[in-house]
Design an enzyme around this catalytic site. Structure first.
Site, mmCIF file in Angstrom:
data_model
loop_
_atom_site.group_PDB
_atom_site.id
_atom_site.type_symbol
_atom_site.label_atom_id
_atom_site.label_comp_id
_atom_site.label_asym_id
_atom_site.label_seq_id
_atom_site.Cartn_x
_atom_site.Cartn_y
_atom_site.Cartn_z
ATOM 1 N N GLY A 48 0.819 -1.214 0.000
ATOM 2 C CA GLY A 48 0.000 0.000 0.000
ATOM 3 C C GLY A 48 0.848 1.257 0.000
ATOM 4 C CG ASP A 91 3.199 -10.970 7.456
ATOM 5 O OD1 ASP A 91 2.443 -11.829 7.962
ATOM 6 O OD2 ASP A 91 4.140 -10.451 8.072
ATOM 7 C CG HIS A 148 12.020 -7.245 3.210
ATOM 8 N ND1 HIS A 148 11.308 -7.300 4.385
ATOM 9 C CD2 HIS A 148 11.841 -6.005 2.713
ATOM 10 C CE1 HIS A 148 10.709 -6.122 4.594
ATOM 11 N NE2 HIS A 148 11.019 -5.324 3.598
ATOM 12 C CD GLU A 179 12.063 -4.241 7.238
ATOM 13 O OE1 GLU A 179 11.021 -4.856 7.481
ATOM 14 O OE2 GLU A 179 12.106 -3.142 6.673
#
Length: 261
Positions: A48, A91, A148, A179
């Protein structure tokens, strides 16, 4: 639109970097369109934040998954194949599946392909595809891949990939994440123990976007490049996303073929 018209929705995390977007996501989509001419190939992004940046900064409108599916409904498609370009089933992949399942009663058939790293065979194929890019990598050089990382339960995939590199004879290849675990401190310890003459950094991501440009190759003191240089290592940064490699794109094509069969 005839009732036998089929759509192939390519779902990516997305990137705000136009150049890497065309070299990676765009290249994957072109390969898919060439391999499956009887499908109408569409694009959707799952981030998003990236969608907002593209709209506000560039005036570029790209559908999210729900928008893309609604468009396919209104365009009269009856059979949909969804192929994610995500690296792991984390996710973003889970959310994509949830969004798609809301449309199950709108189509005669929906098939969902798997992301890049889904089973043990995928790991081997990706490792071969990566190492094809470095035929001259010597034992005195270390290749460090920056993934990532995620809070998702699939995150151990990155440590598993590091393990599999070693199992396949690549003792000088290391996998870490921005991360999550293995973090840069963990990777640094492993690389430093190997003590190479030179380090090559490559993003383990489909696109060479913000993480590659800033977290990996940036000039800030906490970038991976700076951390290794500060320790006295010569560092070479390869700003190429995995999507630029033909053999990686071929894995996505294999996953579509598997989904169809």
């Amino acid at each position: 639109m005839t009732n036998d018209k089929k759509a192939l929705l390519v779902v990516s995390f997305g990137t705000s970097h136009a150049e890497t977007r065309e070299k990676t996501i765009g290249a994957i989509e072109k390969d898919i369109a060439a391999a499956y001419p009887d499908y109408d190939v569409r694009r959707a992004f799952t981030s998003g934040m990236i969608l907002k940046v593209l709209e506000k900064r560039d005036g570029v409108l790209i559908d999210n998954v729900a928008e893309a599916m609604n468009r396919l409904v209104s365009d009269g498609f009856h059979e949909i194949l969804v192929q994610p370009t995500h690296v792991i089933p984390g996710d973003e992949y889970d959310n994509m599946v949830t969004d798609i399942q809301m449309f199950e009663d709108k189509f005669d058939k929906i098939t969902i392909g798997t992301p890049l790293l889904y089973n043990t065979d995928d790991y081997r194929k990706v490792i071969h595809a990566v190492m094809e890019q470095f035929p001259d990598l010597s034992e005195r050089e270390a290749l460090v891949l920056m993934g990532h990382g995620t809070e998702h339960r699939i995150n151990p995939a990155y440590a598993a990939m590091d393990y599999q590199f070693k199992d396949m004879g690549y003792d000088n290849v290391f996998v870490g994440t921005v991360e999550a675990y293995p973090d840069v401190e963990t990777v640094f310890k492993k690389v430093d123990a190997y003590h190479p003459d030179k380090i090559v950094l490559l993003p383990l991501m489909v696109v060479a976007g913000d993480h590659a440009v800033n977290d990996m190759a940036g000039e800030e003191e906490d970038s991976w490049k700076s951390i290794f240089e500060k320790a006295g290592y010569e560092v070479d940064c390869i700003l190429k996303g995995l999507g630029e490699f033909q053999s990686i794109r071929d894995i996505y094509l294999d996953h579509i073929a598997q989904a169809i069969s």
